[in-house]
Motif scaffolding. Sequence first.
Motif, PDB file in Angstrom:
ATOM      1  N   HIS A 452       0.861  -1.190   0.000  1.00 48.87           N
ATOM      2  CA  HIS A 452       0.000   0.000   0.000  1.00 48.87           C
ATOM      3  C   HIS A 452       0.896   1.239   0.000  1.00 48.87           C
ATOM      4  N   LYS A 465       3.566   2.882  -5.434  1.00 48.80           N
ATOM      5  CA  LYS A 465       2.478   3.829  -5.189  1.00 48.80           C
ATOM      6  C   LYS A 465       1.544   3.768  -6.388  1.00 48.80           C
ATOM      7  N   ASP A 470      -4.073   0.612  -4.231  1.00 49.27           N
ATOM      8  CA  ASP A 470      -4.429   1.018  -2.858  1.00 49.27           C
ATOM      9  C   ASP A 470      -5.932   0.864  -2.609  1.00 49.27           C
ATOM     10  N   ASP A 474      -7.643  -1.514   0.209  1.00 43.96           N
ATOM     11  CA  ASP A 474      -8.524  -0.961   1.245  1.00 43.96           C
ATOM     12  C   ASP A 474      -9.854  -1.702   1.333  1.00 43.96           C
TER      13      ASP A 474
END
Length: 543
Positions: A452, A465, A470, A474
């Motif tokens: 993450h 990134k 991400d 999540d």
Amino acid sequence: MRWHKRLLAAGAVAAVTLSAAACAGGQVRGAADSTEPAPSAGGAGSAADSTFTYVPNLDVVTDWDPASSYSNEIIAMQNIYESLTRYNPQTKKAEPRLASSWTSSPDGKKWTFTLREGATFHTGKPVDAAAAKASIERTIKEGQGAAYIWSAVKKIEAKDATTLEFTLKYPTPLDLVASAGYAAYVYDTTAASGDLKKWFGEGHDAGSGPYTVESWQKGKETELTLKAYDGYWGGWDGAHYKKLAFRVTPELTTAWQLLQRGEVSFVQRLNSQLFAQAGNTNTVQTAQTPSFQNLLVLFNTADGPLKDVKLRQALQKAIDYDGLVAALKGAGVAASGLVPEGLLGYTQGLTPKQDLAGAEALLKEAGYGPGGKQLELSLTYAQGDSDQELLVTLLSSALDKLNVKLSAKPLQWTTQWDQGKAKDPAKRQDVFVMYWFPDYADAYSWFVNVFHGEDAVQFNLSYLKDAAVDKEIDGLPALTATDQPAAEKAYSGLQEKIINEKAAVAVPYVQTYQRAFAKSVQGYTDNPAYPNVVFAYDLKPGA
């Protein structure tokens, strides 16, 4: 700060024995100045009075506070403290521990645990819902170690003495969270009249488990001795080990000799040669169990030459996966993706193979390789770790043929980690080798911690990134809590993306635990959700 536990995962020393560099400090409790040796594994007296002697390779306790503990001491703490649930690797589900049962709402945002009656802390106070609530809230407030496991919790209520209700901000498999190896401990927050953290640091405990601290002798060979807690809710009928000793022996060969002589009961890991010898010793029994710990070869996706995805893919193809697993001689099995078998998210068909022709073609596309300019890369790995050293040797040899010069540096974990987190990207390595295992039996740990996006680097040492990645990460806890087939699909897709598309990592193998223990020990089973822990109460001492 989460470094204590990750030392355990990444800073393995001496034949990959799982251990962390010990933290200094702490006062001695009990027979502090005693120089008496620990009782032998088959000590005098009845079987029920005998001592189970465990041989770790480095200091046992780095942090006595159950809220922040995140390292070696798990092997003792899991016998002193208990959590609401415990993970069962056979059923792949959480099972009752301090909670006798639990329910969750259809949306996965409300969980109600019913606590077993009659359990008491070692302080004599009852383990009721108010005490459990207070301990978990203190752990969350301390915010250290693995406290992040409770991040979904919005509110905890003690409805009555045995009913504990959690209201969550978002759906999470709280039964698995409550079984975590760290930060899930239920303890008596009223145990000390003054500073509780200081009180813990002196070697006191406030658990409800079968054993309590008898003596802690920091720096002594027999560092820690636990004794039976007479008021344990499970009772002491039948044959049980009434004492548990931890005898620190850095050298594997010495530990093996002590086991052969009957002076110790359990050696947590032997190298392949000694493990083979143990298998042919009639006073010893062995266990070989796949773990939840795998080796990660992380590529710097943000800076340096490996910013080019083609070069990262070339490195993936250069690793001799089959050769490495063969050379480990049973100490590891081929990995299939990031998630080890036995956890939700394990995906078949992701086992990598060496492809030197493919690696050469990718290098050439990027302007390197045979006949092109030489590619120079830096790699860091754990000092003293013979298995990681084997990976580096095989990889260096393969890359030499491809006109790639690999400068590999063995480092102590703290030094390696500091370099990986350096604010100046130019000081970071191109390739970072480390182990990883989950804080609770859920694959989420690999994704949220290692891949993450992070503003301040902690464990995302590939520096990946990606907003889309991400967002998918999540969403994993909610899917796990409410729609497991969808969670399986999400984990599979994420692994495909992170390994193949982004080429942020290569996963060569999953470590296999190689245990050796006395023939007299009955009932031992390995639980990979609690690395190197022996639940001594569950064992039966024999003749």
